[in-house]
Design an enzyme around this catalytic site. Sequence first.
Site, PDB file in Angstrom:
ATOM      1  N   GLU A 151      -4.185   7.210  -2.001  1.00  0.00           N
ATOM      2  CA  GLU A 151      -3.180   8.207  -1.646  1.00  0.00           C
ATOM      3  C   GLU A 151      -2.500   7.750  -0.374  1.00  0.00           C
ATOM      4  O   GLU A 151      -3.088   7.024   0.428  1.00  0.00           O
ATOM      5  CB  GLU A 151      -3.884   9.552  -1.411  1.00  0.00           C
ATOM      6  CG  GLU A 151      -2.998  10.729  -1.162  1.00  0.00           C
ATOM      7  CD  GLU A 151      -3.797  12.021  -0.972  1.00  0.00           C
ATOM      8  OE1 GLU A 151      -3.182  13.006  -0.552  1.00  0.00           O
ATOM      9  OE2 GLU A 151      -5.015  12.035  -1.235  1.00  0.00           O
ATOM     10  N   GLU A 175       0.790  -1.227   0.000  1.00  0.00           N
ATOM     11  CA  GLU A 175       0.000   0.000   0.000  1.00  0.00           C
ATOM     12  C   GLU A 175       0.823   1.278   0.000  1.00  0.00           C
ATOM     13  O   GLU A 175       0.322   2.326  -0.402  1.00  0.00           O
ATOM     14  CB  GLU A 175      -0.968   0.007   1.187  1.00  0.00           C
ATOM     15  CG  GLU A 175      -2.028  -1.060   1.066  1.00  0.00           C
ATOM     16  CD  GLU A 175      -3.121  -0.940   2.112  1.00  0.00           C
ATOM     17  OE1 GLU A 175      -3.035  -0.054   2.985  1.00  0.00           O
ATOM     18  OE2 GLU A 175      -4.062  -1.739   2.037  1.00  0.00           O
ATOM     19  N   SER A 216     -22.649  -2.110  10.285  1.00  0.00           N
ATOM     20  CA  SER A 216     -23.948  -1.628  10.741  1.00  0.00           C
ATOM     21  C   SER A 216     -24.727  -1.198   9.503  1.00  0.00           C
ATOM     22  O   SER A 216     -24.153  -1.064   8.423  1.00  0.00           O
ATOM     23  CB  SER A 216     -23.770  -0.472  11.730  1.00  0.00           C
ATOM     24  OG  SER A 216     -23.050   0.578  11.134  1.00  0.00           O
ATOM     25  N   PRO A 217     -26.017  -0.989   9.619  1.00  0.00           N
ATOM     26  CA  PRO A 217     -26.805  -0.601   8.445  1.00  0.00           C
ATOM     27  C   PRO A 217     -26.196   0.622   7.747  1.00  0.00           C
ATOM     28  O   PRO A 217     -25.790   1.580   8.394  1.00  0.00           O
ATOM     29  CB  PRO A 217     -28.180  -0.268   9.035  1.00  0.00           C
ATOM     30  CG  PRO A 217     -28.244  -1.087  10.296  1.00  0.00           C
ATOM     31  CD  PRO A 217     -26.831  -1.111  10.817  1.00  0.00           C
TER      32      PRO A 217
END
Length: 145
Positions: A112, A60, A79-80
């Site tokens: 980035e 990365e 979570s939703p």
Amino acid sequence: MTADGPAPQVAVGAVVVVDDHLLLVRRGQPPQVGRWSLPGGRVQHGELLAEAVVRELAEETGIAGVCDEQIGVAELVPSPGDDHQGHYVVIDFAVTPLDSHHRIRAGSDAAEVRWVPTWDVAELDLTPGLAEFLSEHGVIDTIAR
């Protein structure tokens, strides 16, 4: 309690601090696209945690490093409305970079990569819970809650 979803996945994160600057990546792939986070990702089958964190850091950011002590463990449960459905157990490690110049480049799924002064980290659009985690573990100064 039900077991109607996939098992939690193990992931790692690299906490790289040099001269009061924390290495962060802006996510280019789900989950949390566009938000800043620690370099890291899933542990591959048969891979040691220390190997995974060093591999993810290199993929990365382009930086080679050595895995040091464990900083802490974070658990990410969807979570939703989340852009991911996975349950992750993320083990974060301090990592010492091997490159004395600390040259970075965005690679893999990072949009980035940036060295951020530790006093400015909490001002960024971070992945949920990251500022609190970093503060709790003494990586950045205490943040207002």
